[in-house]
Each structure stands twice: as C-alpha cells, then as structure tokens.
Design a protein around this motif. Structure first.
Motif, PDB file in Angstrom:
ATOM      1  N   MET A   1      41.241  33.423  52.386  1.00 48.39           N
ATOM      2  CA  MET A   1      40.102  33.596  51.513  1.00 48.39           C
ATOM      3  C   MET A   1      38.901  32.925  52.165  1.00 48.39           C
ATOM      4  SD  MET A   1      39.780  32.567  47.497  1.00 48.39           S
ATOM      5  CE  MET A   1      40.399  34.112  46.886  1.00 48.39           C
TER       6      MET A   1
ATOM      7  N   ASP B   1      34.218  34.648  49.353  1.00 50.44           N
ATOM      8  CA  ASP B   1      35.081  35.030  48.235  1.00 50.44           C
ATOM      9  C   ASP B   1      35.012  33.979  47.132  1.00 50.44           C
ATOM     10  OD1 ASP B   1      35.964  37.335  49.584  1.00 50.44           O
ATOM     11  OD2 ASP B   1      37.576  36.207  50.558  1.00 50.44           O
TER      12      ASP B   1
ATOM     13  N   ASP C   1      31.761  34.114  45.222  1.00 45.78           N
ATOM     14  CA  ASP C   1      31.821  35.152  44.186  1.00 45.78           C
ATOM     15  C   ASP C   1      32.539  34.649  42.939  1.00 45.78           C
ATOM     16  OD1 ASP C   1      30.439  36.955  45.779  1.00 45.78           O
ATOM     17  OD2 ASP C   1      32.267  37.922  46.520  1.00 45.78           O
ATOM     18  N   ILE C   2      33.625  33.914  43.129  1.00 44.34           N
ATOM     19  CA  ILE C   2      34.363  33.351  41.997  1.00 44.34           C
ATOM     20  C   ILE C   2      33.490  32.344  41.249  1.00 44.34           C
ATOM     21  CG2 ILE C   2      36.320  31.899  41.332  1.00 44.34           C
ATOM     22  CD1 ILE C   2      37.891  33.271  43.652  1.00 44.34           C
TER      23      ILE C   2
ATOM     24  N   ALA D   1      41.550  31.987  39.337  1.00 46.39           N
ATOM     25  CA  ALA D   1      41.059  33.142  40.099  1.00 46.39           C
ATOM     26  C   ALA D   1      41.487  33.057  41.558  1.00 46.39           C
ATOM     27  CB  ALA D   1      39.537  33.244  39.985  1.00 46.39           C
ATOM     28  N   VAL D   2      41.434  31.854  42.135  1.00 48.02           N
ATOM     29  CA  VAL D   2      41.892  31.659  43.514  1.00 48.02           C
ATOM     30  C   VAL D   2      43.386  31.974  43.615  1.00 48.02           C
ATOM     31  CG1 VAL D   2      42.304  29.921  45.306  1.00 48.02           C
ATOM     32  CG2 VAL D   2      40.087  30.013  44.142  1.00 48.02           C
TER      33      VAL D   2
ATOM     34  N   ARG E   1      45.201  33.940  41.685  1.00 45.42           N
ATOM     35  CA  ARG E   1      45.420  35.387  41.544  1.00 45.42           C
ATOM     36  C   ARG E   1      45.066  36.128  42.822  1.00 45.42           C
ATOM     37  NH1 ARG E   1      43.095  34.452  36.652  1.00 45.42           N
ATOM     38  NH2 ARG E   1      41.102  35.330  37.315  1.00 45.42           N
ATOM     39  N   ALA E   2      43.970  35.732  43.451  1.00 43.21           N
ATOM     40  CA  ALA E   2      43.491  36.432  44.640  1.00 43.21           C
ATOM     41  C   ALA E   2      44.295  36.106  45.887  1.00 43.21           C
ATOM     42  CB  ALA E   2      42.018  36.105  44.888  1.00 43.21           C
ATOM     43  N   HIS E   3      44.811  34.877  45.963  1.00 45.93           N
ATOM     44  CA  HIS E   3      45.442  34.441  47.205  1.00 45.93           C
ATOM     45  C   HIS E   3      46.907  34.043  47.041  1.00 45.93           C
ATOM     46  CE1 HIS E   3      45.777  32.519  51.149  1.00 45.93           C
ATOM     47  NE2 HIS E   3      44.724  33.246  51.463  1.00 45.93           N
TER      48      HIS E   3
END
Length: 73
Positions: A1, A5, A8-9, A41-42, A44-46
């Motif tokens: 990430m 990124d 944006d979060i 959010a981190v 979920r994304a990573h």
C-alpha cells in the motif's frame, strides 16, 4: 500500500481534501474512533491488522505506509 492509498483513506475518514503524505492524522482532527476506521480500511485493503499504537507512532500516510511495509516483509 502506497502513501497515496493511505492519503485517500485519511481523506475519506476525515472528510477533507486537505491531506498530503506528510499530514498528521491527529493534527487534522483525527481521534481514536476515526483512527480505528483508518485501521479497518487499511486491513480491508491490504489484509494486515495494524494496532492503534501504530497510527499513534506513525500518524502520517508516509509513516503508516512504511509501518505497513515493515509488517508485511
């Protein structure tokens, strides 16, 4: 990430466009509840769970991206 990124979060969670890679989450008005939203959010994304201490110790998108990279190595 990448730091972008995480920028944006931060922007989504803090509801502001005034975020750069060196912006401090807490100076932008972040608190513990919003911090948990960033960490979720981190994750979920990573797929990596960071702790609240991670965002306290690394409160900028750049620093948090570095922390995330160190955990995933």
């Amino acid at each position: 990430m990448s730091p972008d990124d995480i920028v944006d979060i931060f922007r989504r969670v803090l509801e502001t466009d005034s975020v750069s890679a060196d912006s401090d989450f807490f100076e932008l008005g972040g608190d513990s509840l919003l911090g948990t939203r960033v960490l979720s959010a981190v994750a979920r994304a990573h797929g990596v769970e960071l702790t609240f201490d991670d965002i306290v110790d690394a409160p900028t998108p750049s620093a948090l991206a570095d922390r995330l990279a160190s955990v995933t190595r």
